[in-house]
Scaffold this motif. Structure first.
Motif, short mmCIF file in Angstrom:
data_model
loop_
_atom_site.label_atom_id
_atom_site.label_comp_id
_atom_site.label_asym_id
_atom_site.label_seq_id
_atom_site.Cartn_x
_atom_site.Cartn_y
_atom_site.Cartn_z
N LYS A 147 31.43 39.80 47.60
CA LYS A 147 30.49 38.77 46.91
C LYS A 147 29.38 39.11 46.28
N LEU A 148 28.62 40.13 47.20
CA LEU A 148 27.52 40.71 46.30
C LEU A 148 27.58 41.43 45.14
N LYS B 295 26.63 39.65 37.63
CA LYS B 295 25.80 38.71 36.83
C LYS B 295 24.43 39.13 36.45
N ASP C 260 27.82 38.88 42.52
CA ASP C 260 26.45 38.49 42.32
C ASP C 260 25.71 39.29 41.31
N LEU C 261 25.93 40.65 41.84
CA LEU C 261 25.20 41.78 41.13
C LEU C 261 26.02 42.11 39.63
#
Ligand SMILES: C[C@@]1(CC(=O)O)c2cc3[nH]c(cc4nc(cc5[nH]c(cc(n2)[C@H]1CCC(=O)O)[C@@](C)(CC(=O)O)[C@@H]5CCC(=O)O)C(CC(=O)O)=C4CCC(=O)O)c(CCC(=O)O)c3CC(=O)O
Ligand SMILES: NC(=O)C1=CN([C@@H]2O[C@H](COP(=O)(O)OP(=O)(O)OC[C@H]3O[C@@H](n4cnc5c(N)ncnc54)[C@H](O)[C@@H]3O)[C@@H](O)[C@H]2O)C=CC1
Length: 250
Positions: free
Chosen positions: A148-149, A155, A152-153
């Motif tokens: 998930k991280l 993006k 996110d990163l």
């Protein structure tokens, strides 16, 4: 940490970026997990051998392209000969344990898909933008969170970071070729990375990018900007509406 003190036992690890180009690496079990590890090894330029009795279409295709070598059989300890890294990725705990045990005897570093605490190393989730690489680990506590991280990163650190880093590298080469001045260079580079250059790269505003590069690149500023931003080999066709390849969010 401001609000939380770490409690309990922390996983001790030493993060490195290995140069495994042309090194022989073994993946035992070419299922879903084994294929993911294989793709990462191939990306890093390793010489990859996969031991898998029932190789998938994906793997066979990779073998056809010369990216991997497959042995369509069950693992035997002799498969470890000459290997530098090993991934035990079968669905059978006893096979994975045997691979790890035999690798240990030979001093070969082993990643065990179902046994983090027995592994010599494990893999981070990765954001890659050319030479920029962000590696995320949760110490094995939650691969789902690492994934998930990563998304996110991806993006935040979007495809524009690829030409951005490329440009910073070129500017640094130009300056270092002129002489060493660590103090002066540090201030210059800090102002470039903290300033609006990235934003203008995103907008493909070549005039302003060239203006920002001029103090270092002089009369070559526009040519440099164009070669890195518009003519970069990693650039996809403009009709796709993307500047540089994005990793899929899978
Ligand atoms: C210890 C480690 C050893 C290693 O494999 O290197 C390990 C172990 C295990 N993973 C398991 C499950 C899942 N793994 C993923 C995904 C990834 N796993 C990766 C690394 C690692 N996985 C290492 C620790 C990394 C860290 O520090 O966090 C990533 C980051 C990198 C990569 O593999 O390339 C990649 C994300 C790539 C990306 O998307 O960017 C998902 C997510 C999903 O599929 O949606 C799930 C399901 C959800 C979940 O379980 O969280 C299980 C089975 C547990 C069970 O039986 O339930 C074990 C074994 C166990 O824990 O016993
Ligand atoms: N580390 C990680 O990131 C993750 C680990 N896992 C764990 O990884 C393991 C593998 O999971 P998947 O890839 O989903 O399973 P899978 O069933 O898709 O693949 C396992 C493969 O191993 C092969 N195999 C079985 N015995 C073998 C032998 N003796 N020699 C060589 N190959 C053999 C099978 O033919 C199969 O293709 C499981 O233990 C699972 O719990 C699961 C998810 C993520």
């Amino acid at each position: 940490m401001e609000k939380y003190e770490f409690y309990g036992e922390s996983f001790l690890s030493y993060p490195v970026f290995l140069n495994i180009k042309d090194l022989p690496c073994l993946v035992v079990g070419g299922g879903r997990v084994g294929l993911r590890k294989t793709l990462g090894l191939v990306d890093a330029g390793a010489r990859v051998r996969v031991i898998e009795p029932r190789p998938s279409e994906n793997l066979l295709e990779m073998e056809k392209n010369g990216q991997v070598q497959i042995k369509a059989a069950e693992f035997v300890p002799e498969d470890l000969g000459g290997m530098r890294l090993v991934f035990a990725a079968t669905q059978k705990a006893e096979v994975n344990a045997l691979v790890a045990q035999e690798a240990g005897k030979l001093g070969i570093w082993c990643n065990i898909a179902d046994d983090p605490s027995g592994s010599d190393f494990f893999l981070p989730a990765l954001v890659k933008r050319g030479d920029l690489m962000l590696a995320i680990s949760t110490g094995g506590k939650s691969p789902a969170l690492a994934r998930k991280l990563r998304m996110d990163l991806e993006k935040i650190f979007d495809a524009a970071y690829l030409p951005f880093l490329e440009l910073m590298g070129r500017l640094r080469e130009i300056l270092l070729a002129e002489g060493h001045d660590p103090e002066g260079h540090r201030d210059l580079f800090r102002s470039l990375v903290e300033g609006p250059l990235l934003e203008y790269i995103r907008m493909e505003d070549m005039e302003t990018v060239a203006l920002l590069l001029e103090p270092i690149a002089g009369a070559d500023a526009m040519a440099l900007a164009v070669s890195v931003i518009k003519e970069h080999p990693a650039r996809k066709s403009p009709e796709k509406g993307e500047c540089f390849p994005e990793k899929e969010g899978s």
